[in-house]
Design an enzyme around this catalytic site. Structure first.
Site, PDB file in Angstrom:
ATOM      1  N   ASP A  95      -0.419  -7.383  -4.386  1.00  0.00           N
ATOM      2  CA  ASP A  95      -0.438  -6.556  -3.175  1.00  0.00           C
ATOM      3  C   ASP A  95       0.200  -7.330  -2.021  1.00  0.00           C
ATOM      4  O   ASP A  95       1.383  -7.667  -2.097  1.00  0.00           O
ATOM      5  CB  ASP A  95      -1.904  -6.121  -2.924  1.00  0.00           C
ATOM      6  CG  ASP A  95      -2.006  -4.913  -2.023  1.00  0.00           C
ATOM      7  OD1 ASP A  95      -1.103  -4.698  -1.209  1.00  0.00           O
ATOM      8  OD2 ASP A  95      -3.016  -4.189  -2.102  1.00  0.00           O
ATOM      9  N   ASN A 140       5.222  -3.440  -1.234  1.00  0.00           N
ATOM     10  CA  ASN A 140       4.061  -4.202  -0.784  1.00  0.00           C
ATOM     11  C   ASN A 140       4.447  -5.552  -0.184  1.00  0.00           C
ATOM     12  O   ASN A 140       5.379  -5.617   0.612  1.00  0.00           O
ATOM     13  CB  ASN A 140       3.040  -4.287  -1.931  1.00  0.00           C
ATOM     14  CG  ASN A 140       1.750  -3.582  -1.533  1.00  0.00           C
ATOM     15  OD1 ASN A 140       1.328  -3.681  -0.389  1.00  0.00           O
ATOM     16  ND2 ASN A 140       1.132  -2.901  -2.470  1.00  0.00           N
ATOM     17  N   GLU A 182      -5.776  -3.942   5.632  1.00  0.00           N
ATOM     18  CA  GLU A 182      -4.434  -4.414   5.214  1.00  0.00           C
ATOM     19  C   GLU A 182      -3.726  -5.161   6.332  1.00  0.00           C
ATOM     20  O   GLU A 182      -4.135  -5.110   7.491  1.00  0.00           O
ATOM     21  CB  GLU A 182      -3.566  -3.207   4.847  1.00  0.00           C
ATOM     22  CG  GLU A 182      -3.632  -2.826   3.385  1.00  0.00           C
ATOM     23  CD  GLU A 182      -2.787  -3.735   2.508  1.00  0.00           C
ATOM     24  OE1 GLU A 182      -2.158  -4.669   3.045  1.00  0.00           O
ATOM     25  OE2 GLU A 182      -2.759  -3.517   1.294  1.00  0.00           O
ATOM     26  N   ARG A 201       5.030   7.474   2.802  1.00  0.00           N
ATOM     27  CA  ARG A 201       4.490   6.791   3.983  1.00  0.00           C
ATOM     28  C   ARG A 201       4.847   5.323   3.928  1.00  0.00           C
ATOM     29  O   ARG A 201       5.081   4.765   2.855  1.00  0.00           O
ATOM     30  CB  ARG A 201       2.978   6.932   4.047  1.00  0.00           C
ATOM     31  CG  ARG A 201       2.236   6.213   2.915  1.00  0.00           C
ATOM     32  CD  ARG A 201       0.851   5.827   3.361  1.00  0.00           C
ATOM     33  NE  ARG A 201      -0.028   5.416   2.287  1.00  0.00           N
ATOM     34  CZ  ARG A 201      -0.299   4.150   1.977  1.00  0.00           C
ATOM     35  NH1 ARG A 201       0.317   3.157   2.604  1.00  0.00           N
ATOM     36  NH2 ARG A 201      -1.158   3.873   1.014  1.00  0.00           N
TER      37      ARG A 201
END
Ligand code: BGC
Ligand code: CA
Length: 303
Positions: A208, A158, A17, A105
């Protein structure tokens, strides 16, 4: 020039990521969220430097890492913003967030053109994209190290980026299947006037990570869609689809000389044996060339 997709980083990430091009070193910074690692890859030497973050505690995952102007990195890890000293491999807390939600998180984050870090949160996942809804929020860490909470009720915070004139903030809450926009005040970091700019089609997957190009258009990595889509946020039109050989494409950024290479991260977490056999490159990082588009230089946290 034709489009070419190459697998350039063969070391696999559970959830690769947050790719960021670091111009001064000509390296690609990215994280493995659930693998709890920060990686720096040098394309010239093909070497990867890695730092393991936190303790191996579920949901103390590292959602994002960004360069800091004074050196090192800032990360969104678990429920804290923290400073990383790369040389000594030490992590120091800057600020805690979501104190009332210990199972949350940090997920994706990015630095705005004024040097503030924006990053959002999400709940612990049972499995990828399956989680208690509306637990996340969007935060920013300002250069005086104060934290602002912009809004809550987010499912999976995101992708994010800013328009070239700094007057618009683009944002993705994945489970809305849309790309949204807000008016942005670069002087204060305040958001207003929400609207939707693009709704994903069914076969496109889950929006995303994303990045903007030098024409002001967006490139959105589609998780479970095996693609990056190129959209014009002014018209809401999809201009192009770039397919990748893995389904869980997670995020993208431009890098390389002239910012003309699109780097795309991917994940293997949540795939079964048969998926893994069909997609042996799941979790690798890809480079797409020949797009005829370019990125813009990366911002560094200025606090
Ligand atoms: C998150 C993953 C999540 C995925 C799909 C990523 O940004 O880090 O945990 O499964 O988005 O929405
Ligand atoms: Ca992401």
């Amino acid at each position: 020039m034709s489009i070419k997709v190459e697998c350039v980083i063969k070391e696999k990430n559970a959830i690769g990521e947050g790719p960021v091009w670091e111009e001064k070193d000509e390296t690609l910074l990215y994280v493995d969220i659930s693998g709890q690692k920060i990686h720096r890859w040098n394309p010239a030497t093909n070497q990867i430097q890695t730092m393991t973050t936190g303790e191996p505690i579920t949901n103390k995952f590292v959602g994002c890492a960004v360069p800091r102007r004074s050196g090192g990195y800032v990360i969104g890890e678990g429920t804290r913003f923290a400073a990383v000293d790369w040389a000594s491999q030490t992590i120091t807390t800057i600020a805690h967030i979501d104190a009332d939600k210990p199972n949350n998180r940090f997920n994706d984050g990015k630095v705005d053109p004024a040097g503030r870090l924006f990053a959002g949160t999400m709940a612990l996942e049972e499995r990828p994209a399956v989680l208690e809804p509306k637990q996340g929020s969007l935060f920013s860490l300002h250069t005086d190290l104060s934290v602002v909470k912009h809004f809550s009720q987010v499912d999976i915070s995101n992708g994010l980026d800013w328009s070239l004139d700094h007057r618009t903030f683009y944002y993705i809450d994945s489970l809305t299947y849309t790309v949204e926009a807000f008016d942005y005040d670069i002087n204060t970091g305040a958001l207003s006037n929400w609207r939707m700019v693009y709704r994903l089609e069914q076969d496109e997957g889950v929006p995303d990570g994303m990045c903007i190009d030098s024409d002001g258009r967006l490139w959105v990595a589609c998780y479970n869609g095996g693609r990056v889509i190129h959209i014009d946020p002014h018209t809401g039109v999809r201009l192009q689809t770039v397919k990748l050989p893995v389904q869980k494409t997670t995020s993208c950024c431009f890098g390389g000389r002239n910012y003309s290479d699109l780097y795309v991260t991917s994940a293997y977490l949540g795939m079964d044996e048969s998926d893994l056999a069909k997609q042996p490159q799941a979790g690798c990082v890809f480079k797409v060339t020949g797009l005829g588009a370019k990125g813009i230089p990366t911002n560094s946290f200025a606090g």
